[in-house]
Design a protein around this motif. Structure first.
Motif, short mmCIF file in Angstrom:
data_model
loop_
_atom_site.label_atom_id
_atom_site.label_comp_id
_atom_site.label_asym_id
_atom_site.label_seq_id
_atom_site.Cartn_x
_atom_site.Cartn_y
_atom_site.Cartn_z
N GLN A 292 0.81 -1.21 0.00
CA GLN A 292 0.00 0.00 0.00
C GLN A 292 0.85 1.27 0.00
OE1 GLN A 292 -2.35 -0.82 3.53
NE2 GLN A 292 -4.18 -1.14 2.28
N GLY A 293 2.08 1.17 0.48
CA GLY A 293 2.93 2.36 0.55
C GLY A 293 2.93 2.96 1.94
N ILE A 294 3.99 3.72 2.24
CA ILE A 294 4.19 4.20 3.61
C ILE A 294 3.20 5.28 4.02
CG2 ILE A 294 6.65 3.63 3.55
CD1 ILE A 294 7.24 6.59 3.29
N ARG A 295 2.40 5.80 3.11
CA ARG A 295 1.39 6.77 3.51
C ARG A 295 0.28 6.12 4.33
NH1 ARG A 295 -2.87 7.45 -0.55
NH2 ARG A 295 -2.84 9.69 -0.16
N PHE A 296 0.27 4.77 4.38
CA PHE A 296 -0.78 4.07 5.11
C PHE A 296 -0.29 3.44 6.42
CE2 PHE A 296 -2.09 3.95 0.62
CZ PHE A 296 -3.33 4.57 0.73
N PHE A 297 0.97 3.61 6.77
CA PHE A 297 1.46 3.04 8.03
C PHE A 297 2.62 3.87 8.57
CE2 PHE A 297 3.74 0.78 4.62
CZ PHE A 297 5.06 0.94 5.01
N GLU A 298 2.94 3.66 9.83
CA GLU A 298 4.08 4.36 10.43
C GLU A 298 5.34 3.57 10.09
OE1 GLU A 298 5.60 6.17 14.73
OE2 GLU A 298 3.77 4.97 14.61
N PRO A 299 6.27 4.18 9.33
CA PRO A 299 7.39 3.40 8.80
C PRO A 299 8.64 3.44 9.69
CG PRO A 299 7.35 5.55 7.77
CD PRO A 299 6.20 5.54 8.75
N GLU A 300 9.50 2.48 9.44
CA GLU A 300 10.84 2.48 10.03
C GLU A 300 11.77 1.72 9.09
OE1 GLU A 300 10.96 0.47 13.76
OE2 GLU A 300 10.48 -1.50 12.91
N ILE A 301 13.08 1.93 9.27
CA ILE A 301 14.09 1.24 8.45
C ILE A 301 14.27 -0.17 8.99
CG2 ILE A 301 16.50 1.23 7.69
CD1 ILE A 301 14.81 3.47 6.46
N LYS A 302 14.22 -1.12 8.09
CA LYS A 302 14.47 -2.52 8.42
C LYS A 302 15.81 -2.93 7.83
CE LYS A 302 10.11 -3.10 9.86
NZ LYS A 302 9.69 -3.49 11.23
N GLY A 303 16.70 -3.42 8.65
CA GLY A 303 17.99 -3.85 8.13
C GLY A 303 18.99 -2.71 8.07
N PRO A 304 20.00 -2.82 7.19
CA PRO A 304 21.07 -1.82 7.12
C PRO A 304 20.52 -0.41 6.86
CG PRO A 304 21.67 -3.76 5.87
CD PRO A 304 20.24 -3.93 6.25
N SER A 305 21.26 0.58 7.32
CA SER A 305 20.84 1.98 7.26
C SER A 305 20.87 2.51 5.83
CB SER A 305 21.76 2.83 8.12
OG SER A 305 23.05 2.89 7.53
N PRO A 306 20.15 3.62 5.57
CA PRO A 306 20.24 4.26 4.26
C PRO A 306 21.67 4.61 3.85
CG PRO A 306 18.36 5.12 5.45
CD PRO A 306 19.12 4.26 6.42
N GLU A 307 22.47 5.04 4.79
CA GLU A 307 23.86 5.36 4.45
C GLU A 307 24.58 4.12 3.93
OE1 GLU A 307 27.93 7.29 6.38
OE2 GLU A 307 26.31 6.60 7.69
N MET A 308 24.38 2.99 4.59
CA MET A 308 25.06 1.76 4.17
C MET A 308 24.55 1.26 2.83
SD MET A 308 27.43 1.01 6.25
CE MET A 308 27.76 -0.60 5.53
N VAL A 309 23.24 1.34 2.59
CA VAL A 309 22.68 0.77 1.37
C VAL A 309 22.79 1.74 0.21
CG1 VAL A 309 20.58 -0.11 0.30
CG2 VAL A 309 21.08 -0.67 2.68
#
Length: 593
Positions: free
Chosen positions: A211-228
């Motif tokens: 559905q996309g993150i506009r429908f739920f409270e999101p968080e990062i799963k796994g490695p960080s944005p900097e790492m990926v």
């Protein structure tokens, strides 16, 4: 004393001629007939006598012998030995002499030489993600060979099939991305992305994620944005850069900045077959067309002693050069109107196949000479070798420039002239054929330039823009990853989709640049756009956003029995401009982390 030990201009640095001795031996002397006779008759081995009737016959015979030997010159065994030593001492010098001597009596081939073979494998990263697995499907339907980079082999084989060609690796761990795994890959579609999911968890089939993150409270799963998104992009580019190539080509020899070419050149002349031709490689500090430094292939070529060629050859490279990303070699030379040869070697052995092409030059003019790899002829001992293996551009071990009396299979060089010659060459580079198409297509995201954009009303922006910092500066690092691609020199396209949906492809689209639009787009549509970009010269160097014309409030559906025709994305690509990224409105302020 022979003129080899004087400054006489008649010698010109070439070994002196060989003359007959009454005892059956040879003595060195000057090459002019007058000097030959004078030096010969003055030899201590031939006492001076008065020419009476009884001696005239022997005198005339001796003179004829002198003239007969005037075309012979002494073989410089010392230079022969130095040549072998410079090129690391081939295992059997007699074999070298025999092999080159045999080239003189070469016969014509019975069939045309084989052409090189190329590989067009497309690598897909993030191949088990929503866009990545669809990219794999589209490529397969088009019959293109696919390889995938995944972290989980079991998941990949379950999702993509048991026979999928895969590399097990993680972009966040550079040591898992050995460049040797990426040989044969010509293009990359990068769909790897940091994982964002609901804080409270998702259903087994990831309905919330779909559905996309506009429908739920999101968080990062796994490695960080900097790492990926940033470090991962660094690692990926490093791993594939040699395989996919650079838009400007790969400089092998030249004088760009401090680069003067890492190759060590040495002379390889007909001394190896008893000849007396001599050549050398020099650097001229101001010899180029711009007044800078240039290389120089020069020498004196002679057909004495059945010779007739000169060349300069690099020592074998410590590691083979992988030029499989390129289509040929381009030389920048100042011509003299003669025909030369380029020889490309793919083996560390001395007496082996050389993949060869002749090229003509224009006297007194700087010119670019392009030699396609597909035009290289396998040659062994001056004979074409129709049964030779196909040329392997991934394993270049040495280069050689040659000026020779001979072409191939006993044919002669129509421009050959004995005497001195010079061929300045300022660069040798591998090139990609034009029109160049993208070699690296990356799926980024709309909104990457907006978190730090001055005056932007964040309340009207998508959740990812509003929550950039809370999500580990996800968009900031996506932008930094984009910049790495743009700075890498690889031919690229960067696709920035708006919010991704599970809807089918087929809706009307809007392509824009400048990072201003919001909306939604089908993952399937994005996959098709990426694959289409691979074949489009109009997509090279472009960064763009894309969305569907269908608003969020309206689901897009199609009739499976009557699907819409696949779009001609080239219509969109043609309207795009290079250099527009959306960073322009940041007023020169770098993105803040």
């Amino acid at each position: 004393m022979s003129c080899a030990s004087t400054s006489s201009p008649c010698c010109s640095g070439v070994s002196p001629p060989v003359l007959a001795s009454p005892r059956g031996g040879f003595s060195a002397s000057c090459p002019t007939r007058r000097n030959q006779e004078a030096c010969f008759l003055g030899s201590r081995e031939f006492p001076r006598v008065k020419y009476g009737p009884a001696n005239r016959a022997s005198s005339r015979l001796s003179r004829r012998e002198v003239i007969a030997f005037a075309g012979q010159q002494s073989w410089d065994i010392g230079r022969f030995a130095r040549t072998l030593f410079f090129f690391n001492g081939p295992p059997n010098p007699l074999k070298i002499v025999e092999s080159i001597m045999s080239s003189i009596t070469a016969s014509a081939p019975t069939e045309a030489p084989k052409k090189m073979q190329t590989s067009d494998v497309v690598l897909v990263t993030g191949a088990t993600g929503g866009v990545g697995r669809r990219v794999v499907d589209v490529l397969r339907k088009k019959g293109l060979p696919v390889r995938v980079l995944v972290r989980n082999e079991e998941k990949a084989r379950t999702m993509l099939g048991p026979d999928v060609d895969l590399i097990i690796g993680d972009v966040t761990k550079g040591d898992t991305l050995d460049p040797k795994y990426f040989k044969g890959i010509k293009q990359v579609i990068s769909a790897v992305s940091v994982i964002v999911g609901p804080k409270e968890g998702d259903t087994p089939d990831r309905q919330k994620y779909a559905q996309g993150i506009r429908f739920f409270e999101p968080e990062i799963k796994g490695p960080s944005p900097e790492m990926v998104e940033y470090i991962g992009m660094q690692n990926l580019i490093s791993a594939v850069k040699n395989s996919i190539g650079l838009s400007e080509g790969k400089l092998l020899f030249g004088f760009k900045g401090n680069l003067s070419g890492k190759f060590v050149w040495g002379a390889l002349d007909d001394v190896v077959m008893g000849g007396v031709s001599e050549s050398a490689f020099q650097i001229q500090p101001t010899g180029s067309e711009t007044g800078g430094a240039t290389g120089l292939f020069k020498g004196i070529v002679s057909t004495s002693n059945n010779g007739g060629f000169t060349s300069i050859r690099t020592k074998n490279f410590t590691l083979p050069e992988d030029l499989s990303a390129y289509d040929g070699v381009e030389l920048r030379v100042k011509g003299d109107g003669r025909r030369y040869k380029l020889i490309v070697r793919t083996s560390y052995e001395w007496d082996t196949i050389g993949y060869t092409a002749s090229f003509d030059t224009t006297k007194g003019e700087w010119q670019s000479v392009r030699i396609p790899f597909s035009s290289l002829i396998p040659v062994f001992r001056a004979r074409t070798a129709p049964d030779a293996p196909p040329f392997d551009a991934s394993n270049i071990t040495a280069l050689q420039l040659m000026f020779s009396k001979f072409e191939y299979d006993g044919k002669l060089n129509p421009t050959f002239i004995e005497g001195p010659f010079e061929l300045p060459f300022s660069s040798i580079r591998a090139y990609i054929n034009e029109p160049i198409t993208p070699r690296f297509v990356h799926v980024s995201s709309a909104g990457v330039t907006r978190p730090e954009r001055p005056g932007l009303d964040l309340s009207k922006q998508p959740p990812a823009v509003r929550m950039n910092k809370e999500l580990g500066s996800i968009l900031t690092y996506k932008l930094k990853g984009e910049d790495l691609i743009r700075e890498s020199g690889v031919p690229y396209t960067i696709v920035r989709p708006c919010a991704l949906t599970e809807e089918p492809a087929g809706a009307d689209l809007i392509f824009e640049q400048g990072d201003n639009i919001t909306g939604k787009i089908s993952r399937e549509e994005v996959a098709r756009i990426c694959v289409a970009a691979l074949a489009s010269p109009n997509a090279v160097g472009k960064t763009f956003e894309v969305k569907s014309t269908v608003p969020f409030s309206e689901p897009f559906v199609i009739d499976p029995s009557n699907p819409p025709p696949e779009k001609d994305y080239e219509v969109y690509f043609k309207e795009l401009k290079e250099g527009i990224t959306g960073k322009e409105v940041l007023e020169g302020t770098p993105a803040q982390v």
